[in-house]
Enzyme design. Sequence first.
Site, PDB file in Angstrom:
ATOM      1  N   HIS A 239      50.867  57.349-122.149  1.00 35.71           N
ATOM      2  CA  HIS A 239      52.188  57.442-121.520  1.00 35.71           C
ATOM      3  C   HIS A 239      52.260  56.692-120.196  1.00 35.71           C
ATOM      4  O   HIS A 239      53.155  56.921-119.395  1.00 35.71           O
ATOM      5  CB  HIS A 239      52.604  58.897-121.309  1.00 35.71           C
ATOM      6  N   GLU A 297      64.199  60.659-118.224  1.00 30.57           N
ATOM      7  CA  GLU A 297      64.113  61.101-116.834  1.00 30.57           C
ATOM      8  C   GLU A 297      64.646  59.979-115.949  1.00 30.57           C
ATOM      9  O   GLU A 297      64.834  58.848-116.405  1.00 30.57           O
ATOM     10  CB  GLU A 297      62.658  61.412-116.438  1.00 30.57           C
ATOM     11  N   ARG A 301      63.414  56.071-107.112  1.00 28.62           N
ATOM     12  CA  ARG A 301      62.642  55.219-106.197  1.00 28.62           C
ATOM     13  C   ARG A 301      62.590  53.812-106.791  1.00 28.62           C
ATOM     14  O   ARG A 301      63.095  53.579-107.888  1.00 28.62           O
ATOM     15  CB  ARG A 301      61.213  55.747-106.107  1.00 28.62           C
TER      16      ARG A 301
HETATM   17  P1  ADP Z   1      56.418  53.752-113.017  1.00 26.96           P
HETATM   18  O1  ADP Z   1      57.354  53.644-114.148  1.00 26.96           O
HETATM   19  O2  ADP Z   1      56.997  53.232-111.753  1.00 26.96           O
HETATM   20  O3  ADP Z   1      55.076  53.251-113.340  1.00 26.96           O
HETATM   21  P2  ADP Z   1      55.124  56.312-112.964  1.00 26.96           P
HETATM   22  O4  ADP Z   1      55.773  57.659-113.111  1.00 26.96           O
HETATM   23  O5  ADP Z   1      54.179  55.922-114.006  1.00 26.96           O
HETATM   24  O6  ADP Z   1      56.311  55.310-112.817  1.00 26.96           O
HETATM   25  O7  ADP Z   1      54.378  56.312-111.561  1.00 26.96           O
HETATM   26  C1  ADP Z   1      54.420  55.267-110.629  1.00 26.96           C
HETATM   27  C2  ADP Z   1      53.280  55.405-109.676  1.00 26.96           C
HETATM   28  O8  ADP Z   1      53.404  56.604-108.991  1.00 26.96           O
HETATM   29  C3  ADP Z   1      51.957  55.408-110.384  1.00 26.96           C
HETATM   30  O9  ADP Z   1      51.319  54.181-110.272  1.00 26.96           O
HETATM   31  C4  ADP Z   1      51.173  56.478-109.679  1.00 26.96           C
HETATM   32  O10 ADP Z   1      50.284  55.925-108.766  1.00 26.96           O
HETATM   33  C5  ADP Z   1      52.182  57.245-108.923  1.00 26.96           C
HETATM   34  N1  ADP Z   1      52.342  58.570-109.456  1.00 26.96           N
HETATM   35  C6  ADP Z   1      53.130  58.955-110.458  1.00 26.96           C
HETATM   36  N2  ADP Z   1      53.042  60.247-110.655  1.00 26.96           N
HETATM   37  C7  ADP Z   1      52.184  60.717-109.753  1.00 26.96           C
HETATM   38  C8  ADP Z   1      51.685  61.985-109.425  1.00 26.96           C
HETATM   39  N3  ADP Z   1      52.043  63.033-110.081  1.00 26.96           N
HETATM   40  N4  ADP Z   1      50.810  62.104-108.426  1.00 26.96           N
HETATM   41  C9  ADP Z   1      50.439  61.039-107.736  1.00 26.96           C
HETATM   42  N5  ADP Z   1      50.875  59.818-107.997  1.00 26.96           N
HETATM   43  C10 ADP Z   1      51.733  59.645-108.986  1.00 26.96           C
HETATM   44  P1  ADP Z   2      56.596  60.734-116.849  1.00 28.22           P
HETATM   45  O1  ADP Z   2      57.347  61.468-115.801  1.00 28.22           O
HETATM   46  O2  ADP Z   2      55.192  61.144-116.950  1.00 28.22           O
HETATM   47  O3  ADP Z   2      56.822  59.259-116.747  1.00 28.22           O
HETATM   48  P2  ADP Z   2      58.397  60.659-119.180  1.00 28.22           P
HETATM   49  O4  ADP Z   2      59.281  61.785-119.589  1.00 28.22           O
HETATM   50  O5  ADP Z   2      59.036  59.490-118.564  1.00 28.22           O
HETATM   51  O6  ADP Z   2      57.264  61.243-118.231  1.00 28.22           O
HETATM   52  O7  ADP Z   2      57.573  60.190-120.461  1.00 28.22           O
HETATM   53  C1  ADP Z   2      56.510  59.266-120.349  1.00 28.22           C
HETATM   54  C2  ADP Z   2      56.359  58.500-121.649  1.00 28.22           C
HETATM   55  O8  ADP Z   2      56.133  59.386-122.757  1.00 28.22           O
HETATM   56  C3  ADP Z   2      57.562  57.700-122.049  1.00 28.22           C
HETATM   57  O9  ADP Z   2      57.567  56.438-121.440  1.00 28.22           O
HETATM   58  C4  ADP Z   2      57.443  57.619-123.553  1.00 28.22           C
HETATM   59  O10 ADP Z   2      56.565  56.594-123.932  1.00 28.22           O
HETATM   60  C5  ADP Z   2      56.822  58.934-123.927  1.00 28.22           C
HETATM   61  N1  ADP Z   2      57.835  59.922-124.334  1.00 28.22           N
HETATM   62  C6  ADP Z   2      58.485  60.746-123.498  1.00 28.22           C
HETATM   63  N2  ADP Z   2      59.343  61.521-124.180  1.00 28.22           N
HETATM   64  C7  ADP Z   2      59.249  61.175-125.480  1.00 28.22           C
HETATM   65  C8  ADP Z   2      59.862  61.655-126.694  1.00 28.22           C
HETATM   66  N3  ADP Z   2      60.736  62.632-126.696  1.00 28.22           N
HETATM   67  N4  ADP Z   2      59.500  61.074-127.861  1.00 28.22           N
HETATM   68  C9  ADP Z   2      58.577  60.089-127.885  1.00 28.22           C
HETATM   69  N5  ADP Z   2      57.952  59.624-126.783  1.00 28.22           N
HETATM   70  C10 ADP Z   2      58.274  60.153-125.587  1.00 28.22           C
HETATM   71 MG    MG Z   3      58.544  58.246-116.929  1.00 29.38          MG
END
Ligand code: ADP
Ligand code: ADP
Ligand code: MG
Length: 664
Positions: A239, A297, A301
């Site tokens: 993910h 979601e 930012r």
């Molecule tokens: P993006 O789509 O911008 O990659 P992510 O949700 O994957 O969004 O997170 C972006 C950055 O934020 C990641 O590279 C990670 O370092 C940081 N990050 C995300 N979630 C957390 C968390 N729960 N705790 C600390 N750092 C986080």
């Molecule tokens: P995070 O806050 O960790 O980024 P997301 O809700 O954005 O969490 O989900 C992270 C990833 O998980 C998505 O980019 C997608 O690839 C997968 N995912 C999330 N929800 C679903 C779903 N309902 N069905 C299939 N894949 C999902």
């Molecule tokens: Mg996400």
Amino acid sequence: MTTSPIRKILIANRGEIACRVIDTAQRLGIATVAVYSDADRDALHVRRADEAINIGPAEAKQSYLNQQAVLTAARETGADAIHPGYGFLSENADFARAVETAGLIFIGPPASAIRAMGLKDAAKAAMEKAGVPVVPGYHGDSQDPDFLAKKADEIGYPVLIKARAGGGGKGMRRVEHAAEFRSALESAQREGEAAFGDPACLIEKYISTPRHIEIQVFADAHGDAVHLFERDCTLQRRHQKVIEEAPAPGMTEAMRQKMGEAAVAAAKAIGYRGAGTVEFIADASAGLDENRFYFMEMNTRLQVEHPVTEMITGTDLVEWQIAVANGEPLPKTQDELAITGWAMEARLYAEDAEKGFLPATGTLHHLRFPADARIETGVAEGDSLSPHYDPIIAKLVVHGPDRETARLKLEQALEGTQIAGTVTNLGFLVRLIRDRAFVEGVMDTGLIDRELDQLTEATPPSPLAIALAAIQAAGFLDPAHGTDVWDRLTGFRLWGEAHRDVSLIHRNDPLRVRLTGTPEMGFTAHWGDHEVHLSCSTKTGGGLTVRADGHAFPASAAVHAGGVTVFVQGETTDFALPDPLQGSLETADHSDEITAPMPGTIKLVATAQGEAVEAGQPLIVMEAMKMEYTLTAPRNGTIATLNAGLGDQVADGAVLATLVPEEA
Ligand code: ADP
Ligand code: ADP
Ligand code: MG
């Protein structure tokens, strides 16, 4: 240009995103303040900012996540605005509020908007109300396991359990069958509690053949909002995004418009301001369909992958953020925004793909980026990667007129990247962007997992890499001995002995390579049943030209304390030298200290304090960059101090033992 009320920005972040914000601020004539932890004293963002201020110990909780320390730093330096970057405090509503309470500008959305999207369940409920399509599922208050199991049955398997406070792919479990539901729920709750202090979960239908497509939105303080089209972030591992692109392959104009409108509606529904990303999951089981995308979601930012949007729209989103924070209207209207060409980004990490993507550290002894790509990085050659933070090295961003051109440019950019001193995911990225499904643009989020074996397979070093490493290890390419290889070869031959044997180690496999050289023929390298003929010449401005089998191509080789790293035909290969202390660390022979030649892990301690040891006796075995290194006694003596324990992580140059030399 605008006359900006923001004159000095404190960047509450580190690494590439801190440098990215500095770039734009400097271009706009705005002063910058970097904050840094003890581990980042000499980091690039500190060197690049106009001023820098320490905010605490290495551990993020005590520095980059320490709101009071950041606010104090802003006050002390007279900054009038704070840019939070991504991660750390960027989505912390309390922090956004505290910044404003302190009379400073938060370069981000209002605290209320962050809060509205902070928990996935409440966010989904708000979006449903605003008419945005959400993933079918349960996002109510009840956390009763029996009730949730019943909901999962109603939704229909497979389902996805998500920690409502989750982020960064944490706290998610896909469940195939009802029988596995309870244990998956418990484990998602545990992970939610451990990572975010909140065990509550929601249940979603697992969308089949999922594509992650997100929309960049921007809103100003006057109630206007636009979208800057989509990004496709379908290539994910656990993910987490690996490669992103814009626009999305197969996107129709109708679907783009519908998704864009939904994202703008989402932003308006929560009184948004600034840059945000609305993430959708699209069901691509029958191609992209404008009726089969669902809100997942909103990230309140700037996103890691924002550069691909900048490349196709010709914008600078950090500049937009600053303008909006200054109360200006959006720089462009929806009608003025258009997509030009195709952009792709790859996230280059210090991680060992072959070992389950284990994060790595190290010192970047050699670091070269290609000239024809946009590089977003927070490190420079010679810098160390800290174990305390994300092991990102750089983002490589390219732009071309169409998808295939962009893909080929990214391939070239990855092949042109040279890193020695740590293990990276470069090889994995190159294989991934050559993957057939990706080339054709028919992917889903499961692609990497399905093809993980091929994508992370360990490949034997190419004969050319071995030959080149031997030539480098023998010192023939050492610029200190003159840049003309032919001179060196002549000297080589004048010794009278027409060959030289070089020992190399590749992943614990020893290799003994015999080099024969003549100025007319170049080198011949023999080992086992292999024989390679090649010649090399140094190029002006660095690097080598290697000729073999009637082909000429660029190559490069770097010697460092860890051994030799060669870069040839787009591949990076690391070799250890049997005694890394010999030759590369000149003081080692005379020193009474046994130091770690690179950061790594102690695998074996074969000595004890007070033990009498002999020169050459193995004392400590450490592992780094996938290889084992044996540190031996530099001379006869007694072990006076021993600072190495099994499993210890040690830094580059750490003194692991000291020796009292034997009386002569
Ligand atoms: P993006 O789509 O911008 O990659 P992510 O949700 O994957 O969004 O997170 C972006 C950055 O934020 C990641 O590279 C990670 O370092 C940081 N990050 C995300 N979630 C957390 C968390 N729960 N705790 C600390 N750092 C986080
Ligand atoms: P995070 O806050 O960790 O980024 P997301 O809700 O954005 O969490 O989900 C992270 C990833 O998980 C998505 O980019 C997608 O690839 C997968 N995912 C999330 N929800 C679903 C779903 N309902 N069905 C299939 N894949 C999902
Ligand atoms: Mg996400």
